[in-house]
Design an enzyme around this catalytic site. Structure first.
Site, PDB file in Angstrom:
ATOM      1  N   GLY A  35       0.840  -1.194   0.000  1.00 31.90           N
ATOM      2  CA  GLY A  35       0.000   0.000   0.000  1.00 31.90           C
ATOM      3  C   GLY A  35       0.872   1.239   0.000  1.00 31.90           C
ATOM      4  CG  LEU A  36      -0.600   4.834  -1.874  1.00 36.82           C
ATOM      5  CD1 LEU A  36      -1.695   5.894  -1.926  1.00 36.82           C
ATOM      6  CD2 LEU A  36       0.468   5.121  -2.932  1.00 36.82           C
ATOM      7  CB  SER A  37       4.383   6.282   2.037  1.00 38.66           C
ATOM      8  OG  SER A  37       4.937   6.818   3.217  1.00 38.66           O
ATOM      9  N   GLY A  38       2.093   5.622   4.466  1.00 39.17           N
ATOM     10  CA  GLY A  38       1.070   6.204   5.317  1.00 39.17           C
ATOM     11  C   GLY A  38      -0.259   5.484   5.278  1.00 39.17           C
ATOM     12  CB  SER A  39      -1.558   2.684   3.236  1.00 42.67           C
ATOM     13  OG  SER A  39      -0.536   1.711   3.403  1.00 42.67           O
ATOM     14  N   GLY A  40      -0.887   2.584   6.486  1.00 40.88           N
ATOM     15  CA  GLY A  40      -1.089   1.812   7.713  1.00 40.88           C
ATOM     16  C   GLY A  40      -0.503   0.419   7.667  1.00 40.88           C
ATOM     17  CE  LYS A  41       3.484  -0.079   3.116  1.00 46.32           C
ATOM     18  NZ  LYS A  41       3.110   1.361   3.149  1.00 46.32           N
ATOM     19  CB  SER A 109       5.988  -4.086  -2.799  1.00 40.20           C
ATOM     20  OG  SER A 109       4.841  -4.215  -1.995  1.00 40.20           O
TER      21      SER A 109
END
EC number: 2.7.1.25
Length: 201
Positions: A35-41, A109
């Site tokens: 997921g995007l940066s800041g998405s919560g991964k 990724s």
């Protein structure tokens, strides 16, 4: 030495993956958070690892920033370096899954092809792609590292979601709404692991 030197052969060991899994009491798999940066991964992956640890599950969390302090410290953020970063992580995570661990990986990724290569490396039956889908606007509001602000100001180039593409998974095994409470997302993932007989509790 050549990449596929004929003198380098695979050596099988007497302790099998199944034996290691039996010792751990659960299957060895790779949970690939994208997921995007800041998405919560990283937040969700960390909370899930904690929940699994409390249940006696053997885990390891590989985080995008952390591996760049050691394993991938020589890599930048060009397309070629990003590909090599994911390849290395995939190899390490595959070894850990072979050891019978549940490996959680939290990486942007951004390219489908790279994620597919990791899936093929570890095996389709042991790879679970988890897409943490959070709108770009929300990720920018969170901006925990201030990276979006730098990217918008032109101080950071080739930043995913701003001036570098993110290819969302076409059909992830798990699609999480990154705006939900972390506890809810962890519960969803625990239920999935139980349904697939990866964990017992």
């Amino acid at each position: 030495m050549a990449l596929h030197d004929e003198n380098v052969v695979w050596h099988s060991h007497p302790v099998t993956v199944a034996a290691r899994e039996q010792l751990h009491g659960h299957r060895g798999v790779m949970l690939w958070f994208t997921g995007l940066s800041g998405s919560g991964k990283s937040t969700v992956a960390g909370a899930l690892e904690e929940a699994l640890h409390q249940r006696g599950v053997s885990t390891y969390l590989l985080d995008g920033d952390n591996v760049r302090h050691g394993l991938c410290r020589d890599l930048g953020f060009s397309d070629a370096d990003r590909q090599e970063n994911i390849r290395r992580v995939g190899e390490v995570a595959s070894l850990m899954a072979d050891a019978g661990l549940i490996v959680l990986t939290a990486f942007i990724s951004p390219h489908r092809a790279e994620r597919q290569l990791v899936k093929e490396r570890v095996g389709h039956d042991r790879f679970i792609e988890i897409y943490v889908n959070t709108p770009l606007a929300i990720c920018e509001q969170r901006d925990p590292k201030g990276l979006y602000k730098k990217a918008r100001a032109g101080e950071l180039r080739n930043f995913t979601g701003i001036d570098a593409i993110y290819e969302a998974p076409d059909s992830p095994q798990v699609h999480l709404n990154g705006e939900q409470l972390v506890t809810n997302l962890v519960s969803q993932l625990l239920d999935l692991l139980r349904r697939r007989d990866i964990i017992r509790s």
